[in-house]
Design a protein around this motif. Structure first.
Motif, PDB file in Angstrom:
ATOM      1  N   CYS A  66       0.827  -1.216   0.000  1.00 38.88           N
ATOM      2  CA  CYS A  66       0.000   0.000   0.000  1.00 38.88           C
ATOM      3  C   CYS A  66       0.859   1.263   0.000  1.00 38.88           C
ATOM      4  CB  CYS A  66      -0.992   0.050   1.154  1.00 38.88           C
ATOM      5  SG  CYS A  66      -2.230   1.364   0.895  1.00 38.88           S
ATOM      6  N   ILE A  67       1.236   1.671  -1.206  1.00 40.46           N
ATOM      7  CA  ILE A  67       2.012   2.893  -1.393  1.00 40.46           C
ATOM      8  C   ILE A  67       1.248   4.110  -0.896  1.00 40.46           C
ATOM      9  CG2 ILE A  67       2.824   4.459  -3.218  1.00 40.46           C
ATOM     10  CD1 ILE A  67       3.843   1.962  -4.689  1.00 40.46           C
ATOM     11  N   ALA A  68      -0.086   4.105  -1.060  1.00 35.84           N
ATOM     12  CA  ALA A  68      -0.879   5.264  -0.652  1.00 35.84           C
ATOM     13  C   ALA A  68      -0.734   5.559   0.835  1.00 35.84           C
ATOM     14  CB  ALA A  68      -2.348   5.043  -1.010  1.00 35.84           C
ATOM     15  N   VAL A  69      -0.563   4.530   1.663  1.00 40.41           N
ATOM     16  CA  VAL A  69      -0.378   4.761   3.097  1.00 40.41           C
ATOM     17  C   VAL A  69       0.924   5.518   3.347  1.00 40.41           C
ATOM     18  CG1 VAL A  69       0.054   3.649   5.320  1.00 40.41           C
ATOM     19  CG2 VAL A  69      -1.784   2.820   3.859  1.00 40.41           C
ATOM     20  N   THR A  70       1.992   5.135   2.667  1.00 46.08           N
ATOM     21  CA  THR A  70       3.269   5.833   2.878  1.00 46.08           C
ATOM     22  C   THR A  70       3.179   7.274   2.391  1.00 46.08           C
ATOM     23  OG1 THR A  70       4.229   5.153   0.741  1.00 46.08           O
ATOM     24  CG2 THR A  70       4.513   3.661   2.597  1.00 46.08           C
ATOM     25  N   GLU A  71       2.459   7.508   1.288  1.00 49.17           N
ATOM     26  CA  GLU A  71       2.300   8.878   0.793  1.00 49.17           C
ATOM     27  C   GLU A  71       1.495   9.713   1.782  1.00 49.17           C
ATOM     28  OE1 GLU A  71       2.436   8.338  -4.038  1.00 49.17           O
ATOM     29  OE2 GLU A  71       0.528   7.989  -3.023  1.00 49.17           O
ATOM     30  N   ALA A  72       0.416   9.127   2.313  1.00 46.04           N
ATOM     31  CA  ALA A  72      -0.396   9.847   3.293  1.00 46.04           C
ATOM     32  C   ALA A  72       0.439  10.208   4.518  1.00 46.04           C
ATOM     33  CB  ALA A  72      -1.599   8.994   3.695  1.00 46.04           C
ATOM     34  N   MET A  73       1.183   9.238   5.030  1.00 45.46           N
ATOM     35  CA  MET A  73       1.985   9.489   6.222  1.00 45.46           C
ATOM     36  C   MET A  73       3.043  10.551   5.958  1.00 45.46           C
ATOM     37  SD  MET A  73       2.342   5.583   7.698  1.00 45.46           S
ATOM     38  CE  MET A  73       2.963   6.020   9.333  1.00 45.46           C
ATOM     39  N   ALA A  74       3.678  10.502   4.790  1.00 48.91           N
ATOM     40  CA  ALA A  74       4.690  11.510   4.461  1.00 48.91           C
ATOM     41  C   ALA A  74       4.100  12.911   4.483  1.00 48.91           C
ATOM     42  CB  ALA A  74       5.297  11.208   3.093  1.00 48.91           C
ATOM     43  N   LEU A  75       2.830  13.023   4.100  1.00 45.32           N
ATOM     44  CA  LEU A  75       2.153  14.322   4.084  1.00 45.32           C
ATOM     45  C   LEU A  75       1.612  14.718   5.451  1.00 45.32           C
ATOM     46  CD1 LEU A  75       0.260  13.855   0.715  1.00 45.32           C
ATOM     47  CD2 LEU A  75       1.954  15.644   1.185  1.00 45.32           C
ATOM     48  N   GLY A  76       1.793  13.852   6.444  1.00 46.96           N
ATOM     49  CA  GLY A  76       1.277  14.149   7.771  1.00 46.96           C
ATOM     50  C   GLY A  76      -0.189  13.812   7.934  1.00 46.96           C
ATOM     51  N   VAL A  77      -0.697  12.900   7.106  1.00 42.47           N
ATOM     52  CA  VAL A  77      -2.086  12.449   7.201  1.00 42.47           C
ATOM     53  C   VAL A  77      -2.074  11.112   7.942  1.00 42.47           C
ATOM     54  CG1 VAL A  77      -4.158  11.827   5.907  1.00 42.47           C
ATOM     55  CG2 VAL A  77      -2.644  13.635   5.057  1.00 42.47           C
ATOM     56  N   VAL A  78      -2.687  11.070   9.087  1.00 39.26           N
ATOM     57  CA  VAL A  78      -2.581   9.927   9.998  1.00 39.26           C
ATOM     58  C   VAL A  78      -3.426   8.759   9.492  1.00 39.26           C
ATOM     59  CG1 VAL A  78      -3.096   9.136  12.340  1.00 39.26           C
ATOM     60  CG2 VAL A  78      -2.064  11.393  11.966  1.00 39.26           C
ATOM     61  N   PRO A  79      -2.852   7.556   9.398  1.00 38.27           N
ATOM     62  CA  PRO A  79      -3.600   6.404   8.892  1.00 38.27           C
ATOM     63  C   PRO A  79      -4.386   5.668   9.976  1.00 38.27           C
ATOM     64  CG  PRO A  79      -1.307   5.800   9.196  1.00 38.27           C
ATOM     65  CD  PRO A  79      -1.419   7.255   9.580  1.00 38.27           C
ATOM     66  N   VAL A  80      -5.569   5.223   9.594  1.00 39.55           N
ATOM     67  CA  VAL A  80      -6.357   4.273  10.386  1.00 39.55           C
ATOM     68  C   VAL A  80      -6.607   3.105   9.443  1.00 39.55           C
ATOM     69  CG1 VAL A  80      -8.499   3.841  11.638  1.00 39.55           C
ATOM     70  CG2 VAL A  80      -7.427   6.111  11.731  1.00 39.55           C
ATOM     71  N   VAL A  81      -5.936   1.973   9.684  1.00 34.30           N
ATOM     72  CA  VAL A  81      -5.891   0.910   8.682  1.00 34.30           C
ATOM     73  C   VAL A  81      -6.012  -0.470   9.332  1.00 34.30           C
ATOM     74  CG1 VAL A  81      -4.446   2.286   7.125  1.00 34.30           C
ATOM     75  CG2 VAL A  81      -3.363   0.764   8.782  1.00 34.30           C
ATOM     76  N   SER A  82      -6.322  -1.455   8.500  1.00 33.36           N
ATOM     77  CA  SER A  82      -6.353  -2.848   8.952  1.00 33.36           C
ATOM     78  C   SER A  82      -4.932  -3.365   9.162  1.00 33.36           C
ATOM     79  CB  SER A  82      -7.051  -3.728   7.914  1.00 33.36           C
ATOM     80  OG  SER A  82      -8.388  -3.345   7.714  1.00 33.36           O
ATOM     81  N   PRO A  83      -4.727  -4.283  10.100  1.00 30.72           N
ATOM     82  CA  PRO A  83      -3.382  -4.819  10.373  1.00 30.72           C
ATOM     83  C   PRO A  83      -3.030  -5.968   9.438  1.00 30.72           C
ATOM     84  CG  PRO A  83      -4.926  -5.714  11.951  1.00 30.72           C
ATOM     85  CD  PRO A  83      -5.726  -4.772  11.077  1.00 30.72           C
ATOM     86  N   VAL A  84      -2.896  -5.681   8.150  1.00 27.23           N
ATOM     87  CA  VAL A  84      -2.620  -6.720   7.159  1.00 27.23           C
ATOM     88  C   VAL A  84      -1.396  -6.337   6.335  1.00 27.23           C
ATOM     89  CG1 VAL A  84      -5.009  -7.520   6.999  1.00 27.23           C
ATOM     90  CG2 VAL A  84      -4.242  -5.653   5.532  1.00 27.23           C
ATOM     91  N   GLY A  85      -0.760  -7.345   5.718  1.00 27.68           N
ATOM     92  CA  GLY A  85       0.380  -7.103   4.848  1.00 27.68           C
ATOM     93  C   GLY A  85       1.513  -6.398   5.562  1.00 27.68           C
ATOM     94  N   ALA A  86       2.061  -5.382   4.913  1.00 30.75           N
ATOM     95  CA  ALA A  86       3.194  -4.641   5.471  1.00 30.75           C
ATOM     96  C   ALA A  86       2.769  -3.555   6.448  1.00 30.75           C
ATOM     97  CB  ALA A  86       4.002  -4.012   4.329  1.00 30.75           C
TER      98      ALA A  86
END
Length: 402
Positions: free
Chosen positions: A312-332
């Motif tokens: 999930c590249i989108a999660v890393t992009e969101a985090m880099a922008l300071g957008v906090v993720p709320v996500v399922s505990p799957v994969g990486a």
């Protein structure tokens, strides 16, 4: 050893999804590192091509092989005529970048350099390896005399390719320890564990500086209030991505506004469920867009509740922008997120857990906590998933750097 004289990215389909964004990001990163880059593709969407051309690609950098698209059998790829097209393409490419000298020669100009071939799925990597082993390139000019200078690496090997693992002759990179274990359990070998990060600091930094303006712009464009709490979802609408869960979360969090960018076979069902729940203007679905980073930067949180995930590249992009993720505990994802520090992983029922976490962040105290988490998320993502570090690790695993 020095870096490669040419990076060749091979991908069956190019779209504005995770693997497509990875391919486009790697193309940009190789070029910025001074490494010429070419791509062989089966097909590409208009949006992906616009994005790729925006990174400086030209038509001469791309070779389209219809046999590489999913509508064809792998046997269709193993034809001398296909190898001839690849050889001719690379010959022109290397001529234009290297004054007629071959990147595959083992002469003084390119001693030890060669070509790094990155297959962005098992089908792509296997294609190039087969041509190499079968010697199909031998018959197409002096540019391919030294076949040993081709080095192959397979990225983004996911479900559907496991039948190849016991015989797969190409080094494989997993994106997380859990994916590495999954590959090994099916008889495959894993040569490296490398997250597919493509964060470009020069692209991210201006957006961080402009976040307040982008926040206001997004809310104004969507017709929401200036203080609306916004969750962004960037995902294709396939069952495994869990996008049917998103309207349920919005229903459980009065005041939460959702912008969902993506498309897929479940798009109508997701929209229909949002209508059934009476979400109205609080839920907006838009197609996948090249402006995803601007949209992300305008959100408060990133919401992603897949049943399964690779990276999930989108999660890393969101985090880099300071957008906090709320996500399922799957994969990486568990390896990226420290719960309560730079994001949240759902526990138990993902919908109920997401509702609980988001509701807490929507309070006055929660919004203050969100600012601290945003800083931690950005620091982690920019440091750990920057594109230059990712391609260094790929090339190191291929033996170009010690």
């Amino acid at each position: 050893m020095t870096g490669p004289a040419l990076a060749l990215i091979v991908r069956s389909g190019l779209d504005l999804n995770g693997p497509g964004l990875l391919a486009i990001g790697l193309f940009r990163a190789f070029r910025e590192q001074g490494i010429p880059c070419a791509m062989i593709l089966g097909e590409a969407s208009d949006g992906a091509l616009r994005s790729l051309y925006g990174q400086g690609a030209t038509e001469g950098d791309l070779l389209f092989l219809e046999q590489l698209s999913h509508g064809f059998s792998p046997i269709d790829l193993l034809r001398p005529s296909v190898a001839a097209r690849i050889a001719a393409f690379l010959s022109v490419f290397t001529d234009s970048f290297h004054g007629g000298k071959s990147v595959c020669d083992d002469g003084p100009a390119f001693s030890g350099r060669g070509t790094a071939v990155l297959g962005l799925n098992h089908r792509s990597a296997l294609l190039m390896w087969a041509f190499h082993r079968l010697g199909f390139f031998r018959f197409h000019g002096d540019h391919f005399r030294n076949l040993a200078s081709f080095r192959f690496f397979s990225l983004a090997v996911g479900k559907g390719g496991e039948y190849l693992f016991p015989l797969f002759p190409i080094p494989i990179s997993a994106v997380s320890p859990s994916q590495a274990a999954w590959i090994r359990q099916r008889g495959g070998r894993v040569d490296a564990v490398i997250g597919n990060g493509i964060i470009n600091s020069s692209e991210i930094a201006p957006l961080i500086r402009e976040r307040q303006r982008l926040r206001k712009s997004l809310r104004r464009e969507m017709g929401w209030g200036e203080n609306a709490f916004v969750a962004c979802c960037l995902s294709s609408h396939f069952p495994v991505k869990g996008t049917m869960r998103i309207p349920e979360v919005a229903a459980g969090c009065p005041g939460l506004h959702i912008i969902a960018a993506g498309s897929g076979p479940l798009s109508n069902q997701v929209n229909g469920r949002a209508d059934e729940l009476g979400l109205g203007s609080r839920y907006r679905m838009i197609p996948a867009t090249e402006q995803r980073l601007e949209i992300l930067a305008g959100a408060d949180i990133f919401l992603h509740l897949p049943h399964d995930e690779t990276f999930c590249i989108a999660v890393t992009e969101a985090m880099a922008l300071g957008v906090v993720p709320v996500v399922s505990p799957v994969g990486a994802l568990p390896g990226m997120i420290q719960p309560g520090v730079n994001g949240y992983l759902t526990e138990g029922n993902p919908i109920d857990s997401a509702v609980k976490r988001i509701s807490g962040l929507m309070t006055h105290e929660g919004r203050n906590r969100l600012k601290q988490m945003a800083h931690a998320a950005s620091s982690m993502a920019v440091n750990r998933f920057r594109d230059s570090y990712t391609i260094f690790r790929y090339l190191q695993a291929m033996g170009f750097y010690s």
